[in-house]
Design an enzyme around this catalytic site. Sequence first.
Site, PDB file in Angstrom:
ATOM      1  N   HIS A   1     -97.493 -87.300 -30.382  1.00 37.59           N
ATOM      2  CA  HIS A   1     -97.531 -88.751 -30.548  1.00 37.59           C
ATOM      3  C   HIS A   1     -96.252 -89.410 -30.041  1.00 37.59           C
ATOM      4  O   HIS A   1     -95.150 -88.905 -30.282  1.00 37.59           O
ATOM      5  CB  HIS A   1     -97.731 -89.112 -32.022  1.00 37.59           C
ATOM      6  CG  HIS A   1     -99.042 -88.662 -32.575  1.00 37.59           C
ATOM      7  ND1 HIS A   1     -99.380 -88.795 -33.908  1.00 37.59           N
ATOM      8  CD2 HIS A   1    -100.126 -88.078 -31.983  1.00 37.59           C
ATOM      9  CE1 HIS A   1    -100.597 -88.318 -34.100  1.00 37.59           C
ATOM     10  NE2 HIS A   1    -101.055 -87.879 -32.951  1.00 37.59           N
TER      11      HIS A   1
ATOM     12  N   ASP B   1     -94.816 -91.952 -31.182  1.00 44.02           N
ATOM     13  CA  ASP B   1     -93.934 -92.429 -32.254  1.00 44.02           C
ATOM     14  C   ASP B   1     -92.991 -91.351 -32.763  1.00 44.02           C
ATOM     15  O   ASP B   1     -92.141 -91.605 -33.617  1.00 44.02           O
ATOM     16  CB  ASP B   1     -94.725 -93.052 -33.407  1.00 44.02           C
ATOM     17  CG  ASP B   1     -95.540 -92.040 -34.221  1.00 44.02           C
ATOM     18  OD1 ASP B   1     -95.639 -90.871 -33.801  1.00 44.02           O
ATOM     19  OD2 ASP B   1     -96.081 -92.430 -35.273  1.00 44.02           O
TER      20      ASP B   1
ATOM     21  N   CYS C   1     -95.591 -92.263 -39.725  1.00 43.43           N
ATOM     22  CA  CYS C   1     -96.911 -91.620 -39.747  1.00 43.43           C
ATOM     23  C   CYS C   1     -97.651 -91.906 -41.051  1.00 43.43           C
ATOM     24  O   CYS C   1     -98.884 -91.961 -41.073  1.00 43.43           O
ATOM     25  CB  CYS C   1     -96.765 -90.112 -39.588  1.00 43.43           C
ATOM     26  SG  CYS C   1     -95.898 -89.595 -38.104  1.00 43.43           S
TER      27      CYS C   1
ATOM     28  N   ASP D   1    -102.149 -92.789 -38.224  1.00 45.49           N
ATOM     29  CA  ASP D   1    -103.007 -92.135 -37.240  1.00 45.49           C
ATOM     30  C   ASP D   1    -104.443 -92.632 -37.299  1.00 45.49           C
ATOM     31  O   ASP D   1    -105.164 -92.579 -36.308  1.00 45.49           O
ATOM     32  CB  ASP D   1    -102.995 -90.618 -37.454  1.00 45.49           C
ATOM     33  CG  ASP D   1    -101.660 -89.992 -37.084  1.00 45.49           C
ATOM     34  OD1 ASP D   1    -100.909 -90.636 -36.336  1.00 45.49           O
ATOM     35  OD2 ASP D   1    -101.376 -88.878 -37.553  1.00 45.49           O
TER      36      ASP D   1
END
Length: 662
Positions: free
Chosen positions: A471, A473, A644, A351
């Site tokens: 997000h 992802d 992440c 991030d």
Amino acid sequence: MPEGRWVRLSTEKPTSTVYVLGTETSLDVCGSAPTGAAAFDVWGTSGLNLFIVHNGEVLKIPCCVTRWPLNSRVEVIVTMDAPSVEVDEDKVRISYYKDKGKTPIAKAVLHLTCVEISLDADTSRSGSVHRNAKDKKNWTWGPEGAGAILLVNCDRDDPETKDVDNKDQKMQSFMDRGDMSLMILTTRGPDDIFEDHQLVLHVSASDTDKVGVFHAQGRKKKLSQHKHVLGSGKLSYLVEHSSGQEENFFYVEALAFPDITFPGLVSFHATLLEATTQELPEAPIFNDTVVFHVAPWIMTPNTLQPVAVYVCSMKDNTAFVADINKLAKKAGCKVIVCPEVENRGDQWIQDEMEIGYTQAPHKSFPVVFDSPRNRGLDGFPFKTVLGPDFGYVTREPVNESVSSLDSFGNLEVSPPVTVKGKEYPLGRVILGTYFPSLHGQKMVKVVRDFLYAQKVQSPIELYSDWLLVGHVDEFMTFVPAPDRKGFRLLLASPCACYKLLKEKEQEGYGDAMMFDGLEEGKQSSVTTILADKSLRSSNEYFQKCIDWNRDILKGELELTEEDIIDIPQLFSYVRGKAIAFFPDMVNMLVLGKYLGIPKPYGPIIDEQCCLEEEVRRLLGPLGLACIFIDDYKTYHLFYGEVHCGTNVRRKPFSFKWWNMTP
């Protein structure tokens, strides 16, 4: 067409002017003609090429034609082939005649001194400067295109300095100079001409904060002899001529990447000025221009070879870091661990930053894009990642509040694709935003503007605000494949998960437990999960959100269903948004053919996790090795997974960005 210049003549006294090699000088034959003149003839010394424009044709003046009619449709053009040795070395004479007169009624004599002035850069994009290139004023895309390229000098070659290299007006080292583009100003001709004229290198006021220029002075060009002459408020520089020195070397750096107010094009000009009188300023008589395009920041997709994996070390994730090390070793890349003293309890390194690169014909280096999330890892990209041949860029919003959507887990890029005949050889940036409505969150404008302004990876916006973290992802990724487009799009799929669990129940495994081996009270049987109406209802909605994005990706990347693989996944409904019900397997780390996938803790059937077995069945035929990593307590419980908690630097594309057409 060569650059032209109009020169006035005089019948009262001989005049002199400078001719610049490669141009055309048009003589004002009519303007200097005496009253009563009806015709003229032209004579010049051997160093001149004389042409006549007559009846729309350009002809070398033939010796058989003695006179030409004096009218506005007749023009005399002079060119020269080599710089003069002496001032006023060549001359042209115009003789004027009355109608049918045999004796000239007046003569105009013009002395010419030929000089060469050329401002050159690597406009051929070959890695070296070629003199007197054509069409330097235009910058064009594509394999047949031309135009010079600048790198943003945003690395830090000297560890002792406190900022990126282009924040000062000093040449820090020859390594620093290697990040810059060479520009050469060539001057040939009699020394007296350059002493009597001024040669000025200049840039427009709108570009002065976009570039920096250093002049390598002295014959040995020591580091101390590199003088900052343009940029950062300096608009022009008087280039002093030294006898016997025909070339002046300038090194150019970009100060800023393309952005919403800056298309990336910068023009440099070399102008020759002629003295008039003491009361009046100099008059320009020649200008040469070269245009540069600032190299964009480029993202790298999962299909490119990994170089290094970044991961944070925390007091409770020792096993996770060890698993990442094992995976990276298999993939042949190194691991860079950010210690807790640097990450300050912030483990979400995906991030915090996105590692891309920038590239010119002479050099390429990685550049870390620092997100505006500004949490515990905030200082890591600048303090640690930035370094020699490793650049840094960031965008900080001024009047916008930062949300989770501004973290770079919400920023991905596709592999190269062709869509409706248009090629995207560097792939397309993918970012998450809110559903088309009056409410919701999206990435801050300064970041979105920056991504769009790079031009070479035309962004796609997906709907990710249905997720609690928000997000992209969390529900999609790309993996390499040996066939079709060279990749597969993986999408999280509640529908595929329910189908798999239903099959297992029908096979008699309804009592098999999800989360087996974790803390007491967490386990749920297959039958219990299938019977949970609230969970199913939520996941039917979440599937619709994913399907909305599926349709966008199919259209924007020109994918078929054969290019997409559905990965079983369920989500829970928390505070009106979705979080992963079990570790989100799509949120994986892709290192070549090795995939670091969150261990899902699915129902154990015949001593195998049925979710792991299903993922291996789906991805194994692509030659991919599925390696499941336990991130449940250290990442999953905090709404994140393997992707992440990691970040990857990859090799750049072999394709050169300037060879594409945006």
